[in-house]
Design a protein around this motif. Structure first.
Motif, PDB file in Angstrom:
ATOM      1  N   GLY A   3       0.802  -1.161  -0.083  1.00  0.00           N
ATOM      2  CA  GLY A   3      -0.043  -0.086   0.107  1.00  0.00           C
ATOM      3  C   GLY A   3       0.721   1.368   0.008  1.00  0.00           C
ATOM      4  O   GLY A   3       0.168   2.365   0.492  1.00  0.00           O
ATOM      5  N   THR A   4       2.126   1.395  -0.367  1.00  0.00           N
ATOM      6  CA  THR A   4       3.234   2.241  -0.467  1.00  0.00           C
ATOM      7  C   THR A   4       3.332   2.893  -1.834  1.00  0.00           C
ATOM      8  O   THR A   4       4.107   3.774  -1.870  1.00  0.00           O
ATOM      9  N   ALA A   5       2.706   2.302  -2.816  1.00  0.00           N
ATOM     10  CA  ALA A   5       2.966   2.755  -4.116  1.00  0.00           C
ATOM     11  C   ALA A   5       2.608   4.078  -4.324  1.00  0.00           C
ATOM     12  O   ALA A   5       1.388   4.456  -3.938  1.00  0.00           O
ATOM     13  N   VAL A   6       3.197   4.850  -5.224  1.00  0.00           N
ATOM     14  CA  VAL A   6       2.665   6.211  -5.684  1.00  0.00           C
ATOM     15  C   VAL A   6       1.658   5.687  -6.611  1.00  0.00           C
ATOM     16  O   VAL A   6       1.438   4.805  -7.536  1.00  0.00           O
ATOM     17  N   HIS A   7       0.378   6.550  -6.677  1.00  0.00           N
ATOM     18  CA  HIS A   7      -0.768   6.227  -7.456  1.00  0.00           C
ATOM     19  C   HIS A   7      -1.081   7.755  -7.879  1.00  0.00           C
ATOM     20  O   HIS A   7      -1.142   8.836  -7.069  1.00  0.00           O
ATOM     21  N   ALA A   8      -1.812   8.079  -9.177  1.00  0.00           N
ATOM     22  CA  ALA A   8      -1.822   9.317  -9.845  1.00  0.00           C
ATOM     23  C   ALA A   8      -3.156  10.153  -8.716  1.00  0.00           C
ATOM     24  O   ALA A   8      -3.093  11.210  -8.467  1.00  0.00           O
ATOM     25  N   GLU A   9      -3.911   9.294  -7.998  1.00  0.00           N
ATOM     26  CA  GLU A   9      -5.034   9.915  -7.254  1.00  0.00           C
ATOM     27  C   GLU A   9      -4.738   9.869  -5.807  1.00  0.00           C
ATOM     28  O   GLU A   9      -5.597  10.081  -5.043  1.00  0.00           O
ATOM     29  N   ASN A  10      -3.469   9.342  -5.282  1.00  0.00           N
ATOM     30  CA  ASN A  10      -3.328   9.286  -3.803  1.00  0.00           C
ATOM     31  C   ASN A  10      -2.544  10.441  -3.198  1.00  0.00           C
ATOM     32  O   ASN A  10      -2.191  11.351  -4.397  1.00  0.00           O
ATOM     33  N   ALA A  11      -2.481  10.402  -2.053  1.00  0.00           N
ATOM     34  CA  ALA A  11      -1.728  11.796  -1.563  1.00  0.00           C
ATOM     35  C   ALA A  11      -0.329  12.002  -2.356  1.00  0.00           C
ATOM     36  O   ALA A  11       0.279  13.005  -2.465  1.00  0.00           O
ATOM     37  N   GLN A  12       0.294  10.847  -2.298  1.00  0.00           N
ATOM     38  CA  GLN A  12       1.789  10.665  -2.990  1.00  0.00           C
ATOM     39  C   GLN A  12       1.666  11.463  -4.542  1.00  0.00           C
ATOM     40  O   GLN A  12       2.466  12.113  -4.879  1.00  0.00           O
ATOM     41  N   GLY A  13       0.821  10.616  -5.208  1.00  0.00           N
ATOM     42  CA  GLY A  13       0.822  11.084  -6.477  1.00  0.00           C
ATOM     43  C   GLY A  13       0.520  12.656  -6.555  1.00  0.00           C
ATOM     44  O   GLY A  13       0.823  13.310  -7.529  1.00  0.00           O
ATOM     45  N   ARG A  14      -0.725  13.171  -5.816  1.00  0.00           N
ATOM     46  CA  ARG A  14      -0.771  14.621  -6.052  1.00  0.00           C
ATOM     47  C   ARG A  14       0.512  15.366  -5.532  1.00  0.00           C
ATOM     48  O   ARG A  14       0.528  16.507  -6.132  1.00  0.00           O
ATOM     49  N   TYR A  15       1.068  14.878  -4.630  1.00  0.00           N
ATOM     50  CA  TYR A  15       2.342  15.896  -4.083  1.00  0.00           C
ATOM     51  C   TYR A  15       3.201  15.811  -5.169  1.00  0.00           C
ATOM     52  O   TYR A  15       3.605  16.870  -5.618  1.00  0.00           O
ATOM     53  N   TYR A  16       3.561  14.531  -5.887  1.00  0.00           N
ATOM     54  CA  TYR A  16       4.564  14.594  -6.616  1.00  0.00           C
ATOM     55  C   TYR A  16       4.142  15.220  -8.057  1.00  0.00           C
ATOM     56  O   TYR A  16       5.140  15.919  -8.588  1.00  0.00           O
ATOM     57  N   ARG A  17       2.916  15.187  -8.511  1.00  0.00           N
ATOM     58  CA  ARG A  17       2.623  15.908  -9.459  1.00  0.00           C
ATOM     59  C   ARG A  17       2.488  17.692  -9.282  1.00  0.00           C
ATOM     60  O   ARG A  17       3.147  18.473 -10.069  1.00  0.00           O
ATOM     61  N   ALA A  18       1.931  17.912  -8.071  1.00  0.00           N
ATOM     62  CA  ALA A  18       2.149  19.531  -7.899  1.00  0.00           C
ATOM     63  C   ALA A  18       3.580  19.854  -7.754  1.00  0.00           C
ATOM     64  O   ALA A  18       3.828  20.974  -8.218  1.00  0.00           O
ATOM     65  N   MET A  19       4.169  19.279  -7.022  1.00  0.00           N
ATOM     66  CA  MET A  19       5.882  19.602  -6.903  1.00  0.00           C
ATOM     67  C   MET A  19       6.733  19.659  -8.111  1.00  0.00           C
ATOM     68  O   MET A  19       7.411  20.678  -8.337  1.00  0.00           O
ATOM     69  N   LEU A  20       6.349  18.488  -9.089  1.00  0.00           N
ATOM     70  CA  LEU A  20       7.139  18.499 -10.058  1.00  0.00           C
ATOM     71  C   LEU A  20       6.821  19.621 -10.970  1.00  0.00           C
ATOM     72  O   LEU A  20       7.452  20.287 -11.817  1.00  0.00           O
ATOM     73  N   GLU A  21       5.345  19.728 -11.194  1.00  0.00           N
ATOM     74  CA  GLU A  21       4.834  20.819 -12.004  1.00  0.00           C
ATOM     75  C   GLU A  21       5.613  22.249 -11.802  1.00  0.00           C
ATOM     76  O   GLU A  21       5.796  22.913 -12.593  1.00  0.00           O
ATOM     77  N   ALA A  22       5.423  22.519 -10.592  1.00  0.00           N
ATOM     78  CA  ALA A  22       5.912  23.972 -10.014  1.00  0.00           C
ATOM     79  C   ALA A  22       7.464  24.056 -10.243  1.00  0.00           C
ATOM     80  O   ALA A  22       8.050  25.120 -10.852  1.00  0.00           O
ATOM     81  N   LEU A  23       8.038  22.969  -9.860  1.00  0.00           N
ATOM     82  CA  LEU A  23       9.676  23.015 -10.067  1.00  0.00           C
ATOM     83  C   LEU A  23       9.951  23.238 -11.732  1.00  0.00           C
ATOM     84  O   LEU A  23      10.962  23.862 -11.920  1.00  0.00           O
ATOM     85  N   ALA A  24       9.248  22.112 -12.434  1.00  0.00           N
ATOM     86  CA  ALA A  24       9.500  22.275 -13.801  1.00  0.00           C
ATOM     87  C   ALA A  24       9.195  23.703 -14.304  1.00  0.00           C
ATOM     88  O   ALA A  24       9.878  23.942 -15.333  1.00  0.00           O
ATOM     89  N   GLY A  25       8.339  24.190 -13.872  1.00  0.00           N
ATOM     90  CA  GLY A  25       8.046  25.664 -14.344  1.00  0.00           C
ATOM     91  C   GLY A  25       9.303  26.462 -14.151  1.00  0.00           C
ATOM     92  O   GLY A  25       9.296  27.849 -14.791  1.00  0.00           O
ATOM     93  N   ARG A  26      10.130  26.265 -13.248  1.00  0.00           N
ATOM     94  CA  ARG A  26      11.353  27.040 -12.848  1.00  0.00           C
ATOM     95  C   ARG A  26      12.547  26.268 -13.395  1.00  0.00           C
ATOM     96  O   ARG A  26      13.772  26.519 -13.315  1.00  0.00           O
ATOM     97  N   ASN A  27      12.374  25.479 -14.440  1.00  0.00           N
ATOM     98  CA  ASN A  27      13.458  24.544 -15.159  1.00  0.00           C
ATOM     99  C   ASN A  27      14.186  23.805 -14.100  1.00  0.00           C
ATOM    100  O   ASN A  27      15.481  23.855 -14.072  1.00  0.00           O
ATOM    101  N   ALA A  28      13.330  23.286 -12.975  1.00  0.00           N
ATOM    102  CA  ALA A  28      14.217  22.558 -11.959  1.00  0.00           C
ATOM    103  C   ALA A  28      13.644  21.274 -11.803  1.00  0.00           C
ATOM    104  O   ALA A  28      13.776  20.648 -10.516  1.00  0.00           O
ATOM    105  N   ALA A  29      13.066  20.675 -12.837  1.00  0.00           N
ATOM    106  CA  ALA A  29      12.714  19.049 -12.528  1.00  0.00           C
ATOM    107  C   ALA A  29      12.941  18.344 -13.558  1.00  0.00           C
ATOM    108  O   ALA A  29      12.771  19.125 -14.973  1.00  0.00           O
TER     109      ALA A  29
END
Length: 352
Positions: free
Chosen positions: A208-234
């Motif tokens: 039950g520890t896998a990343v999934h697009a719809e769980n808290a981990q997935g939401r975290y990684y998407r938001a974080m990567l999108e924000a940092l990629a917007g700064r050319n940092a991901a």
């Protein structure tokens, strides 16, 4: 000079202050505002606090802390964060800052802990009457200096020979390998979904520890990567056997380093292939050739495969700051007794 505490859920109101302070210190991506804000949003709790230390009106230290047990607080430490969420201007006395924080936190705490500190970013303090440091884990890095060929020649013969044989066999079997690197913010949602599918096909799905697009981990990684990629940092690294996605890295970057946050591979690939290592070889070549970064950081616990990749290892640490010296001595004594009781008895053949 004093600390003021706010609910951590109000972090967005203080994000600009965090960003300015972050820019004045070791500006690792792991403490950037775009890395931290989604952590607080997805993994924060009701009693988490944002602490702000001002010196003559100027903000010189900030931390996000959480009560861990009665009388104890620690820096917020979700599993997704390699570092404890603590920022300070260089040159300040960390021990004095942490001990003074005890007086600002509610409930008259007896101890505050700074967790998962990196000695490269913040020198490890000496133990003292109210200060105790503890080893956390050894972690590894690759210095990206010189040419990849020189670096690769310094790796062990077994690693180089094994991957060379795998590439020859892949070619004989008509399997083409391909490394794809995505840095566009618009590509991050699909990247997290793809990563989740890889991870969910393996052993983490059962726990039950896998990343999934719809769980808290997935939401975290998407938001974080999108924000940092917007700064050319991901960046997201995908590795293919023909059209089959077989391995992925999720990475964040700052001016000097690239950090591999998450790695996964397709566990259906036959065990005689090493898709992650093959991907790492090609990714390292690309990093050396580009010359953009000085370091490749792993930040996880050193594994056997890390030591085939590098001999650069350092020890991360925790720090406990106690209200009174006697409490530190008592805590150390009790912990020593517990460790002694839990240690296996020596066998009759063990030398004492």
């Amino acid at each position: 000079m004093s600390w003021t505490v706010y609910p951590a859920r109000d972090f967005a109101r203080h994000a600009a202050d965090w960003e300015r302070l972050h820019a004045n210190g070791p500006a690792t991506s792991l403490l950037a505002v775009d890395f931290v804000a989604p952590l607080v949003e997805q993994f924060g709790r009701e009693h988490d606090l944002l602490a702000v230390w001002r010196n003559q009106g100027a903000i010189a230290a900030m931390a996000i802390v959480r009560p861990t047990r009665r009388g104890a607080w620690a820096t917020l430490q979700p599993a997704q964060a390699p570092l404890g969420l603590w920022l300070q201007q260089p040159g300040l006395d960390t021990e004095k800052l942490a001990r003074s924080l005890l007086g600002a936190l509610p409930g008259f705490p007896l101890i505050v802990a700074l967790t998962q500190m990196d000695p490269f970013l913040m020198p490890r303090p000496d133990d003292g009457p109210c200060t105790r440091t503890l080893d956390y884990i050894d972690t590894a890095r690759v210095t990206l200096a010189g040419s990849f060929d020189d670096y690769w020649a310094g790796r062990g013969k077994n690693l180089r020979g094994n991957l060379k044989k795998q590439r020859a066999r892949l070619e004989r079997e008509g399997i083409a390998t391909r490394l794809q690197i995505d840095r566009d913010p618009a590509a991050m949602a699909q990247a997290v979904a793809d990563y989740g599918r890889l991870e969910s096909s393996g052993w983490k799905a059962g726990k039950g520890t896998a990343v999934h697009a719809e769980n808290a981990q997935g939401r975290y990684y998407r938001a974080m990567l999108e924000a940092l990629a917007g700064r050319n940092a991901a960046g997201v690294y995908r590795y293919y056997f023909n059209e089959q996605l077989v391995a992925m890295d999720l990475c964040v970057e700052d001016a000097d380093s690239i950090v591999v946050l998450k790695t996964s591979y397709d566990e259906s690939v036959p065990s005689n292939w090493s898709p992650t290592l093959l991907m790492r070889e090609e990714a390292c070549r690309a990093l050396f050739d580009a010359g953009r970064f000085a370091r490749l950081e792993f930040y996880g616990r050193v594994m056997e495969w890390h030591l085939r990749w590098t001999d650069e290892v350092r020890t991360m640490y925790h720090v406990n700051y106690y209200r009174w010296p006697g409490l530190r001595r008592l805590h150390t004594m009790l912990e020593s007794k517990l460790n002694t009781r839990s240690r296996p008895a020596p066998s009759p053949t063990t030398s004492l």
